[in-house]
Design an enzyme around this catalytic site. Structure first.
Site, PDB file in Angstrom:
ATOM      1  N   ARG C 121       0.852  -1.220  -0.056  1.00  0.00           N
ATOM      2  CA  ARG C 121       0.026   0.108   0.034  1.00  0.00           C
ATOM      3  C   ARG C 121       0.824   1.236   0.020  1.00  0.00           C
ATOM      4  NH1 ARG C 121      -5.278  -0.539   1.725  1.00  0.00           N
ATOM      5  NH2 ARG C 121      -6.331  -1.840   0.247  1.00  0.00           N
ATOM      6  N   GLN C 126      -0.277   2.632  -5.929  1.00  0.00           N
ATOM      7  CA  GLN C 126      -1.809   2.991  -6.282  1.00  0.00           C
ATOM      8  C   GLN C 126      -2.483   2.434  -7.394  1.00  0.00           C
ATOM      9  OE1 GLN C 126      -3.040   6.589  -3.200  1.00  0.00           O
ATOM     10  NE2 GLN C 126      -1.285   6.982  -4.691  1.00  0.00           N
ATOM     11  N   ASP C 129      -3.377  -1.193  -7.353  1.00  0.00           N
ATOM     12  CA  ASP C 129      -3.760  -1.899  -6.140  1.00  0.00           C
ATOM     13  C   ASP C 129      -5.406  -2.410  -6.338  1.00  0.00           C
ATOM     14  OD1 ASP C 129      -4.584  -2.370  -3.720  1.00  0.00           O
ATOM     15  OD2 ASP C 129      -4.444  -0.397  -2.912  1.00  0.00           O
ATOM     16  N   SER C 132      -7.958  -1.712  -3.415  1.00  0.00           N
ATOM     17  CA  SER C 132      -8.582  -0.477  -3.247  1.00  0.00           C
ATOM     18  C   SER C 132      -9.463  -0.179  -4.527  1.00  0.00           C
ATOM     19  CB  SER C 132      -7.555   0.686  -3.582  1.00  0.00           C
ATOM     20  OG  SER C 132      -6.768   0.981  -2.486  1.00  0.00           O
ATOM     21  N   TYR C 226      -2.999   0.403   7.863  1.00  0.00           N
ATOM     22  CA  TYR C 226      -3.915  -0.664   8.194  1.00  0.00           C
ATOM     23  C   TYR C 226      -4.147  -0.718   9.770  1.00  0.00           C
ATOM     24  CZ  TYR C 226      -3.257  -2.747   3.801  1.00  0.00           C
ATOM     25  OH  TYR C 226      -3.418  -3.067   2.215  1.00  0.00           O
TER      26      TYR C 226
HETATM   27  N1  NAP Z   1      -7.687   8.903  -3.038  1.00  0.00           N
HETATM   28  C1  NAP Z   1      -7.537   7.618  -2.465  1.00  0.00           C
HETATM   29  O1  NAP Z   1      -7.954   7.013  -2.917  1.00  0.00           O
HETATM   30  C2  NAP Z   1      -6.364   7.943  -1.323  1.00  0.00           C
HETATM   31  C3  NAP Z   1      -6.709   6.941  -0.278  1.00  0.00           C
HETATM   32  C4  NAP Z   1      -5.793   6.866   0.545  1.00  0.00           C
HETATM   33  C5  NAP Z   1      -4.670   7.899   0.606  1.00  0.00           C
HETATM   34  N2  NAP Z   1      -4.443   8.716  -0.447  1.00  0.00           N
HETATM   35  C6  NAP Z   1      -3.558   9.675  -0.379  1.00  0.00           C
HETATM   36  O2  NAP Z   1      -4.004  11.189  -0.061  1.00  0.00           O
HETATM   37  C7  NAP Z   1      -3.163  12.095  -0.527  1.00  0.00           C
HETATM   38  C8  NAP Z   1      -4.130  12.898  -1.557  1.00  0.00           C
HETATM   39  O3  NAP Z   1      -3.537  14.031  -1.762  1.00  0.00           O
HETATM   40  P1  NAP Z   1      -3.904  15.462  -1.691  1.00  0.00           P
HETATM   41  O4  NAP Z   1      -3.295  16.539  -2.383  1.00  0.00           O
HETATM   42  O5  NAP Z   1      -5.416  15.437  -2.101  1.00  0.00           O
HETATM   43  O6  NAP Z   1      -4.074  15.687  -0.270  1.00  0.00           O
HETATM   44  P2  NAP Z   1      -2.825  15.781   0.772  1.00  0.00           P
HETATM   45  O7  NAP Z   1      -1.658  15.693   0.586  1.00  0.00           O
HETATM   46  O8  NAP Z   1      -3.151  14.799   2.217  1.00  0.00           O
HETATM   47  O9  NAP Z   1      -2.889  17.372   1.486  1.00  0.00           O
HETATM   48  C9  NAP Z   1      -4.112  17.989   1.826  1.00  0.00           C
HETATM   49  C10 NAP Z   1      -3.658  19.268   2.168  1.00  0.00           C
HETATM   50  O10 NAP Z   1      -4.939  19.991   2.514  1.00  0.00           O
HETATM   51  C11 NAP Z   1      -4.556  20.790   3.449  1.00  0.00           C
HETATM   52  N3  NAP Z   1      -5.774  21.006   4.182  1.00  0.00           N
HETATM   53  C12 NAP Z   1      -6.566  20.257   5.324  1.00  0.00           C
HETATM   54  N4  NAP Z   1      -7.523  20.958   5.743  1.00  0.00           N
HETATM   55  C13 NAP Z   1      -7.614  21.975   4.955  1.00  0.00           C
HETATM   56  C14 NAP Z   1      -8.596  23.034   5.106  1.00  0.00           C
HETATM   57  N5  NAP Z   1      -9.629  23.215   6.017  1.00  0.00           N
HETATM   58  N6  NAP Z   1      -8.622  24.065   4.261  1.00  0.00           N
HETATM   59  C15 NAP Z   1      -7.438  24.172   3.444  1.00  0.00           C
HETATM   60  N7  NAP Z   1      -6.294  23.523   3.295  1.00  0.00           N
HETATM   61  C16 NAP Z   1      -6.767  22.324   4.077  1.00  0.00           C
HETATM   62  C17 NAP Z   1      -3.603  20.288   4.353  1.00  0.00           C
HETATM   63  O11 NAP Z   1      -2.782  21.465   4.595  1.00  0.00           O
HETATM   64  P3  NAP Z   1      -2.683  22.155   5.924  1.00  0.00           P
HETATM   65  O12 NAP Z   1      -2.772  21.243   7.237  1.00  0.00           O
HETATM   66  O13 NAP Z   1      -1.798  22.970   5.903  1.00  0.00           O
HETATM   67  O14 NAP Z   1      -3.951  23.014   5.691  1.00  0.00           O
HETATM   68  C18 NAP Z   1      -2.946  19.294   3.510  1.00  0.00           C
HETATM   69  O15 NAP Z   1      -1.566  19.538   3.052  1.00  0.00           O
HETATM   70  C19 NAP Z   1      -2.202  11.167  -1.505  1.00  0.00           C
HETATM   71  O16 NAP Z   1      -0.862  11.097  -0.993  1.00  0.00           O
HETATM   72  C20 NAP Z   1      -2.789   9.818  -1.687  1.00  0.00           C
HETATM   73  O17 NAP Z   1      -1.592   8.808  -1.864  1.00  0.00           O
HETATM   74  C21 NAP Z   1      -5.425   8.777  -1.467  1.00  0.00           C
HETATM   75  N1  NAD Z   2      -1.209   5.005   0.334  1.00  0.00           N
HETATM   76  C1  NAD Z   2      -1.899   4.337  -0.430  1.00  0.00           C
HETATM   77  O1  NAD Z   2      -1.220   3.953  -1.479  1.00  0.00           O
HETATM   78  C2  NAD Z   2      -2.942   3.394  -0.311  1.00  0.00           C
HETATM   79  C3  NAD Z   2      -3.749   2.702  -1.003  1.00  0.00           C
HETATM   80  C4  NAD Z   2      -4.766   1.926  -0.565  1.00  0.00           C
HETATM   81  C5  NAD Z   2      -5.453   2.258   0.644  1.00  0.00           C
HETATM   82  N2  NAD Z   2      -4.690   3.010   1.565  1.00  0.00           N
HETATM   83  C6  NAD Z   2      -5.215   3.343   2.739  1.00  0.00           C
HETATM   84  O2  NAD Z   2      -5.257   2.050   3.530  1.00  0.00           O
HETATM   85  C7  NAD Z   2      -6.156   2.185   4.738  1.00  0.00           C
HETATM   86  C8  NAD Z   2      -6.887   0.716   4.643  1.00  0.00           C
HETATM   87  O3  NAD Z   2      -7.690   0.747   3.912  1.00  0.00           O
HETATM   88  P1  NAD Z   2      -8.908  -0.492   3.363  1.00  0.00           P
HETATM   89  O4  NAD Z   2     -10.014  -0.210   3.039  1.00  0.00           O
HETATM   90  O5  NAD Z   2      -8.234  -1.547   2.368  1.00  0.00           O
HETATM   91  O6  NAD Z   2      -8.728  -1.454   4.960  1.00  0.00           O
HETATM   92  P2  NAD Z   2      -9.142  -2.737   5.459  1.00  0.00           P
HETATM   93  O7  NAD Z   2     -10.218  -3.295   4.463  1.00  0.00           O
HETATM   94  O8  NAD Z   2      -8.269  -3.576   5.768  1.00  0.00           O
HETATM   95  O9  NAD Z   2     -10.175  -2.355   6.610  1.00  0.00           O
HETATM   96  C9  NAD Z   2     -11.065  -1.515   6.580  1.00  0.00           C
HETATM   97  C10 NAD Z   2     -11.385  -0.571   7.663  1.00  0.00           C
HETATM   98  O10 NAD Z   2     -11.822  -1.360   9.148  1.00  0.00           O
HETATM   99  C11 NAD Z   2     -11.168  -0.719  10.255  1.00  0.00           C
HETATM  100  N3  NAD Z   2     -11.063  -1.593  11.393  1.00  0.00           N
HETATM  101  C12 NAD Z   2     -10.223  -2.720  11.554  1.00  0.00           C
HETATM  102  N4  NAD Z   2     -10.629  -3.279  12.814  1.00  0.00           N
HETATM  103  C13 NAD Z   2     -11.517  -2.363  13.392  1.00  0.00           C
HETATM  104  C14 NAD Z   2     -12.251  -2.726  14.377  1.00  0.00           C
HETATM  105  N5  NAD Z   2     -12.021  -3.476  15.521  1.00  0.00           N
HETATM  106  N6  NAD Z   2     -13.306  -1.701  14.435  1.00  0.00           N
HETATM  107  C15 NAD Z   2     -13.348  -0.686  13.920  1.00  0.00           C
HETATM  108  N7  NAD Z   2     -12.952  -0.744  12.643  1.00  0.00           N
HETATM  109  C16 NAD Z   2     -11.892  -1.470  12.200  1.00  0.00           C
HETATM  110  C17 NAD Z   2      -9.700  -0.361   9.576  1.00  0.00           C
HETATM  111  O11 NAD Z   2      -9.118   0.617  10.342  1.00  0.00           O
HETATM  112  C18 NAD Z   2      -9.955   0.058   7.953  1.00  0.00           C
HETATM  113  O12 NAD Z   2     -10.405   1.533   8.134  1.00  0.00           O
HETATM  114  C19 NAD Z   2      -6.979   3.093   4.379  1.00  0.00           C
HETATM  115  O13 NAD Z   2      -6.735   4.365   5.170  1.00  0.00           O
HETATM  116  C20 NAD Z   2      -6.521   3.672   2.805  1.00  0.00           C
HETATM  117  O14 NAD Z   2      -6.791   5.000   2.702  1.00  0.00           O
HETATM  118  C21 NAD Z   2      -3.718   3.627   1.175  1.00  0.00           C
END
Ligand code: NAP
Ligand code: NAD
Ligand code: NAP
Ligand code: NAD
Lengths: 450, 102, 370, 370, 450, 102
Positions: C121, C126, C129, C132, C226
């Site tokens: 992850r 991504q 994946d 996801s 996780y």
């Molecule tokens: N899309 C998906 O499926 C998924 C799932 C899991 C993880 N991710 C990850 O999430 C990230 C997404 O990138 P992103 O650019 O959208 O978000 P990000 O990199 O998390 O950045 C969000 C930014 O928004 C700012 N922010 C938060 N609240 C705010 C508010 N109320 N007003 C103004 N700014 C605010 C924060 O800065 P401040 O705190 O300084 O305001 C933060 O730097 C990626 O790293 C991606 O890999 C994505």
């Molecule tokens: N950075 C990346 O590239 C990337 C890619 C995909 C997902 N993610 C992140 O990985 C995380 C996990 O995603 P997922 O959907 O595959 O997880 P998952 O399917 O393994 O689990 C689903 C959810 O169940 C919750 N959970 C587990 N035990 C629990 C309990 N006892 N009570 C309540 N909730 C419980 C977990 O916290 C998780 O949020 C997410 O935050 C997602 O954003 C990151």
């Protein structure tokens, strides 16, 4: 300078009252200053004279102003304005002899007399009209020509007096009465609804007259005060015309306006008696701003205009000002069951803010403003009162119990049921015409500035 | 003509002030909400009551023998005072309406 | 290289691992793509669509005989495993941890196996994946299924025939599936609440308009995004905090999982008894044992007036989109693994390292995951 | 007066005509309410809920023997009709025009019959109008069912595994059901188009965010808010205008009806052939013959790659809310008809006039409707 | 009066240029008027002198102003300001002898000399600093005390000159040089970043000096012009301090500010070199208003702030001004697949306006402004450039190719991946700190007023 | 002290004008967007170049023998002109940036 500050503060609802006080204080100081700093021999009985006049004037003015009913305010303003004008004219009459021969000074004096007396007599007529003493707009034949003729003659005559260097008091009095007559003729034919504009105009005239006086004496206070009122008054006059959607020329010359009710002629059938009251975005915004409880009644028009986001923003804005806002949802508002719910849910309106008809109906009487947006049939009292109407027997939102009703729609067109709505003619109702979305957006920016 | 020019150059500062004042007046009124039109008018009305100063000056300067002048002056002061006092009081009353209710 | 795309054999799974669009892209990359007959039929992709894309339609036998790479979504069944040849490369979700036997067979046959579900992850992975991409659809479909099964509607409606109050939806687990479930339920007008053991999900749930039920987790932290297994103490506190909402809920969607473990038990029969008559539970964790005590995989159980549906079938049912996404993931993965349509075998690379389960007949001891 | 609430006998209909809440309100009005055993079970109302509300639970026989008023949703079946007694009052959707025989039997037995479906579409009758209240739910459920059956999802999604384009939904007939279908589909993120013979519906559809396909209807006007039968010429022009959208649609919902007539045929087999592989048609007009040539009532037909579902079952499936609304309509109706819990028999009143089908054994010749 | 109009128009971007021309025209007239209406005997060589000075001045001024690079503008303003100050001081020096004994006039003159020369020397230092000639802020020990002492002495000395009625030119020159010295000391310790504020302050000083001159000669043009600049300049100075979130006192006395880069200290680790540039809502609004193509990059922060409705309104507002606006949707923006889609669909954003990453990346180079709202990782160039970063290899939105980048977030905190973003330190980037919703709403009201 | 009062009453109109002008200045600047701060400053800078008028007056009135005075006056006019012309041109250039691109 206090006037400037005062007037400026008058321009904003929050500071208006203080502004008034400041201006008043400034005035008092100026008067005292004039008396005490006067350099020259003055017999003491003159002081007594002045004091007496001031005391009497103060008591009288205070009493009249305090006693009179709120609804009679405009008349009063007109009356007081006339006093000012008269005062200016009288000064001119007295001072004339001192300046014989000085062309420019005399010019100033005669101008003061003309303007002052027009302002006086005009104000008196305006007052009488508003007062109801004078009912019908009077209109001599060839009125415009006659009037213009008089003013031209007056000006020529005045020029002659100034230029010739005559010292004939007689001429002066002729001028004085001529101007008085013109004032009467000027205001007489104007309709009652346009009176505020006229008063404002006369107001700026008086200001001018005062300024001329100031010029004469080299008195700065009079000069600045007068000019300030003159210019501000003129702008104000235009602003008022604007708000009424009329041009100044139209008001003064064009208006045969029969005693001034803007009749509901646009598109609606004329069966309903009474007249509607239009309002402006600013007025509606002010009304809302000073309310404590507002209920929004959305209808089909909100959906047509796609104004859901706007109304939500308005609601939040009002709430942020500490006003209690909710929506009253009529069960058949819109064109499908739950239409308003779908619409408002889109904007994430808090479900708690949506009130059902039965719950909200008893609340209207404690509500300062009901804002009806694009709804019509669902607030039509005919459902209660008119057994022959197609909606008779349908429960409605009883918005007529609220203290003020603002209705936004685009025209006087009827809604789904195709019937007239007598709510529009209610005393408490103001119509805010226009597309819901743009109207609400204007309301928002207006409210933000408050 | 020369008289006019002379008059202007004599009073250049006054003219300056007049123009400036007009400027200020226009600037200040700018955009006021329509509801405030009436109070504003009323307030302006009170202010032009400054003619009272003129009237006072007249009275102060009038020939003690000139009874007509004195009478007129008296009336002028009276009316001016009415204008000023009445104007302010009325304006105040109007503005009361805008007070935020508790 | 010849890629063979197999038809899914698992009952109810309508997806296909490679769609015509992706087939075309692979062919452009120089691969020879062959597709089993009717592989895409249930995802609304006809054989003719594949032919048009330049792929040839073959029988299963043919594919096993001639392909260098065999691609599928679900684990290979035993019959299929038997047919593997030495040197063949298998790409699918193999769930190697729960299917160690399969791995042994693959190794014995001298084949190589990549498992899509072992994808790390990390940000750059991504787009490969599948968890996801598929869970996302699962979250959506769970709500649709719930709405379909419920005897109530979602939105608030004030009508002439009375007011319908909005449905109350409760989501356990705010991962990928949970978030999409929240978004979908919210869109339909429901009042949505959610809870998760990972506190960082609070803001995420709220950013979609849900109310988050925060359970003090006493610093039980997440690992690489996780969740860890919850303590008993946490479970108790969770029940206390959530019960009130649970007993008012019209639809409950559970998605809580801990990778490589049985899913946590969040709703006991005792709790179900106190739920509303007519409520529906959609248990997306059913395959890993379920979050609800009463749920049975691929069954609809009605007990104590509550309908409990155990499923992971959600993404499979939106097979067209699910296949599109899966195929795109696979494509990205293949592009990552190969260069000029030859495999790079770059074992230093984290993605290759973690997903290469069997390498030329030897089961690799692959890192991290305990 | 004794009100007997019967359990629905029609298969698949889970509704109940009176809910516990309304039962209580009727009791407060002075009625004696008796409910058939398990009448509300499928709408999530237990017998105990009724008892708590003050109603008694009885057998069917008991109800027929002792009730003054018998209330149901669907037409009485023959067995039930036979049991009617002289003077009994029947309130249900009787569809008297299509069921003339039933009316005869009722008349023969000397009973009185009110039909809810004959309610005039006037403003003050809106809160008794079951067609509106039920069709509204049908529109919602049709979309949910469509979403459930489709192999695609509704919303646009740009994800790491590629972009899913939004579903295209086409709604025929912008009446009560059509509007709610538009609203629901729009909420879920679809691109929605709609068409109707009544041009005044353009603005209404647009007010909900749909694109309206305007077909020049050459002044074929509506009657009292209802559509008239369309001319052949109109049908041709309609096809021309709508076909492009139809062939791109993922979900088609048809709701077009003309009261008292067979529903207009809007989609021929020829058109279905050109539709997208995997598309779904939900035909809500199936009971009146259907808007699609291929639709069969209560069946799912898959032909030319398109799933065609003929149903009116939609409101029945959200039985809790549907029952709530139906019961409220019935309550309002009863309140309208009675005074101090006795019937007023005010035949001058338009509502009574149009809905009173059989009066003390004589079939009334009731107005307007041709 | 032309100045008033001119300055007023300068206050609005659309009319600013015209306003400048009007003011210039007014100035020309005033100069010609002064020369031609001068009453008194003047030897003709004086006229030649004046003409020569004006011609040389004009040519020089024009050339310098035209030639200099855009980035050196502030220096130039400072330089010109110094000229004005010097001019005022010189006038005082010359005129002194004519007024010996007239206390008030002398007071006016010495005040003019002091202020003028402070303005001159101060401006020169400011110019040198901006120019880079003077690098370090120089700071004598006990600087504040010393400085205050000097100014007090100067004032006392000046009072003495005026009061005593002395005619000693020497005293005057002492005063002159003293004031010069003070100007130097005054500006020397102030940091480069604060220079604009200082220049503005000196600007209003020069205005004051000019006004004093006007007073002396009873010349209205000088008087009004000077006062106008004096007052406007003072307000402007405060406005500028405001925009920088500093108080004036802070700027003048408190600032040890080391050569003026506002370092990115709030919460971010200090690993990144370079400094960030903060911007204000007004500036961002202006930039947007004068763009032709804007791309909005929404991120997780938009969702957190629930600013979807606001951004939609902004988008529509910009579009209504004829600007091409679209959204660039990164596949993993937010926290779930399709997060941004869900968010924006709620507001009914046109699907056509949502562009996918691959499609939009080539478009950035033709984009005037990229507005990044609450996004971070998805625009982090580290994904391309830094192999050790956890997001290396992830495709990103290449916003750094756009002409201007405005980034809205609340702080310098990192996003999901927890890493620094060097985009924030890009030359083209301006940071617009604050909660997305309120920032966007302010942008909207600012833009509406344009 | 008397001198001061005298001075004030002598110049009452001037003082009036000064106060008014301050008022106008403040009123006009009111709220300008921060981007315009620099051009505005530059424009104001050009305007206070009115000192040139003073300088001219000085030169016009200077004693023909007073060479120092003439020299200083010359410099003053020169500098003033620089201020005015440069100021306006710079302002204009700055404002060019705000032109709507075609
Ligand atoms: N899309 C998906 O499926 C998924 C799932 C899991 C993880 N991710 C990850 O999430 C990230 C997404 O990138 P992103 O650019 O959208 O978000 P990000 O990199 O998390 O950045 C969000 C930014 O928004 C700012 N922010 C938060 N609240 C705010 C508010 N109320 N007003 C103004 N700014 C605010 C924060 O800065 P401040 O705190 O300084 O305001 C933060 O730097 C990626 O790293 C991606 O890999 C994505
Ligand atoms: N950075 C990346 O590239 C990337 C890619 C995909 C997902 N993610 C992140 O990985 C995380 C996990 O995603 P997922 O959907 O595959 O997880 P998952 O399917 O393994 O689990 C689903 C959810 O169940 C919750 N959970 C587990 N035990 C629990 C309990 N006892 N009570 C309540 N909730 C419980 C977990 O916290 C998780 O949020 C997410 O935050 C997602 O954003 C990151
Ligand atoms: N809810 C249901 O299920 C349903 C179904 C069918 C019928 N109905 C009927 O529909 C009616 C609903 O009542 P209602 O009050 O909601 O609607 P309405 O009575 O139809 O009135 C709507 C009003 O909105 C105004 N309007 C239209 N577009 C507008 C715009 N863009 N901006 C501002 N105003 C606009 C119209 O006046 P202008 O043209 O002057 O602007 C119109 O008078 C009832 O009669 C009900 O019986 C309801
Ligand atoms: N005023 C009231 O009290 C009230 C109450 C309920 C409904 N109504 C109105 O009555 C109207 C009809 O509602 P309904 O849903 O019961 O109607 P319905 O179920 O009879 O028909 C559904 C829709 O199909 C359309 N249609 C018929 N033939 C068509 C064809 N050939 N092509 C395309 N479309 C065709 C009709 O115009 C109608 O909009 C609606 O406008 C509704 O708002 C009014």
């Amino acid at each position: 300078m206090t006037y400037i500050l005062g007037l400026k503060m008058l321009g904003k609802p929050e500071t208006a009252r203080k502004g008034n006080l400041i201006a008043a204080a400034g005035m008092t100081m100026a008067i005292l200053g004039t008396i005490f700093f006067y350099q020259g021999e003055v017999p003491s009985f003159i002081y007594i004279l002045i004091a007496t006049a001031i005391v009497i004037g103060t008591i009288l003015g205070w009493m009249i102003a305090k006693k009179v009913a709120m609804t009679k305010m405009p008349e009063l303003v007109s009356l007081f304005n006339g006093m000012g004008g008269a005062s200016a004219a009288l000064i001119g009459l007295i001072e004339f002899e001192h300046y014989t021969g000085k062309t420019m000074s005399i010019a100033t004096i005669v101008a003061g007399i003309i303007i002052g007396s027009i302002s006086f007599s005009g104000s008196m007529i305006a007052w009488a009209k508003l007062n109801g003493t004078l009912k019908k707009p009077l209109r001599l034949p060839k009125y415009n020509i006659l009037n213009n003729l008089i003013i031209i003659v007056l000006i020529l005559f005045a020029t002659f007096i100034a230029w010739s260097g005559t010292d004939s008091q007689l001429f002066l009095y002729v001028l004085f009465f001529g101007a008085l007559a013109y004032g009467v003729l000027f205001v007489l034919p104007i309709g009652g609804a346009d009176m505020p504009v006229v008063i404002s105009l006369l107001n700026s005239f008086t200001g001018l007259a005062a300024a001329l006086g100031g010029f004469l004496y080299g008195n700065m206070v009079m000069l600045t005060g007068g000019i300030l009122v003159g210019s501000a008054g003129t702008i104000l006059t235009f602003a008022m015309c604007d708000a009424m959607n009329r041009s100044l020329v139209n008001v003064i010359f064009g208006s045969f306006g029969s005693s001034g009710d803007v009749s509901a002629s646009d598109g609606a059938s004329e069966t309903m008696k009474g007249s509607i009251k239009k309002t402006t975005v600013s007025d509606a915004a002010i009304l809302m701003n000073y309310s404590q409880r507002i209920i929004i009644v959305p209808g089909y028009g909100l959906a047509v205009a796609q104004a859901q986001h706007a109304i939500h923003e308005l609601e939040q804005l009002l709430a942020s000002k500490g006003i209690e806002v909710k929506y009253a949802i009529h069960p058949v508002a819109g064109r499908m069951p739950g239409h308003m719910n779908v619409l408002l849910a889109e904007t994430n309106v808090d479900y708690d803010k949506l009130a059902e008809m039965e719950d909200v109906n008893p609340e209207f009487k404690n509500t300062d403003v009901v804002f009806v947006v694009g709804a019509n049939d669902v607030v039509n009292p005919a459902a209660h009162t008119n057994p022959s109407s197609p909606i008779f027997g349908m429960p409605i939102l009883e918005v007529e119990n609220a203290k003020n009703i603002i209705i936004n729609k685009r025209s006087m067109n009827p809604g789904y049921a195709g019937i007239e709505n007598e709510l529009f003619y209610n005393q408490k109702t103001s119509m805010l015409f226009g597309d819901a979305k743009s109207v609400i957006q204007s309301l928002i920016s207006e409210l933000k500035g408050m | 003509m020369t008289q006019l020019i002379e008059f202007i150059s004599d009073n250049i500062q006054m003219i300056y002030i007049v123009v400036l004042m007009i400027f200020v007046g226009v600037e200040i009124i700018g955009h006021v909400p329509a509801v405030l039109h009436t109070p504003l008018m009323s307030g302006a009305n009170a202010i032009h009551g400054v003619v009272i100063i003129g009237a006072i000056l007249v009275l102060l300067g009038v020939n003690p023998e000139n009874y007509l002048g004195q009478a007129l002056g008296f009336v002028a002061v009276l009316l001016g005072t009415l204008n000023v006092v009445g104007g302010f009081v009325v304006t105040d009353r109007m503005l009361e309406m805008f007070k935020k209710k508790k | 290289m010849i890629i063979g795309v197999l038809k899914e054999t698992q009952k109810g799974d309508n997806r296909v691992a490679i769609t015509p669009k992706i087939a075309k892209q692979l062919i452009e990359k120089g691969f020879d793509v062959r597709v089993e007959e009717d592989a895409g039929a249930n995802s609304s992709y006809k054989n003719s669509d594949y032919s048009k894309a330049g792929a040839s339609i073959r029988t299963k036998e043919d594919l096993f005989k001639n392909s260098d790479i065999l691609i599928k979504i679900n684990p290979f069944d035993n019959k299929e495993l038997e047919k593997l040849k030495k040197g063949q490369i298998v790409i699918a979700q193999l769930f190697h941890k729960s299917h160690p036997n399969d791995m042994k067979i693959i190794a014995e046959r001298g084949a190589t196996a990549y498992s899509m579900d072992a994808m790390p992850r990390i940000s750059r992975a991504q787009d490969m994946d599948v968890l996801s991409s598929q869970n996302n659809l699962a979250g959506y479909k769970a709500v649709i299924k719930g709405a379909y099964e419920m005897t109530k509607i979602f939105p608030l409606m004030m009508t002439a025939a009375g007011t319908i109050s909005p449905a109350r939806v409760l989501v356990y687990g705010v991962g990928v599936a949970g978030l999409q479930a929240i978004a979908t339920a919210k869109r339909l007008g429901a009042i949505v609440e959610a809870t998760d053991i990972r506190t960082e999900t609070k803001e995420q749930a709220e950013s979609l308009g849900a109310k988050f039920i925060l359970v003090d987790n006493n610093g039980e932290e997440s690992e690489g995004g996780y969740a860890k297994v919850a303590s008993e103490d946490y479970a108790r506190r969770q029940k206390e905090a959530v019960d009130k909402s649970l007993f008012k809920a019209d639809l409950v969607i559970t998605t809580a999982m801990v990778p490589g473990r049985r899913s946590p038990l969040l709703i006991t029969e005792e709790q179900v008894k106190q739920m509303q008559n007519g409520a529906v539970i959609i248990d997306l964790a059913a395959a890993q044992g379920g979050n609800c005590e009463l749920s049975v995989m691929n069954k609809t159980v009605v007990k104590h007036g509550v309908k409990i549906i155990g499923t992971t079938i959600a993404p499979e049912s939106v097979s067209t989109n699910a296949s599109d996404l899966y195929a795109k993931n696979t494509f990205n993965y293949l592009v990552h693994l190969t260069e000029g349509n030859q495999f790079k075998w770059d074992l230093e690379d984290q993605i290759t390292d973690e997903t290469l389960i069997v390498y030329n007949g030897t089961i690799r001891q692959n890192g991290k995951t305990s």
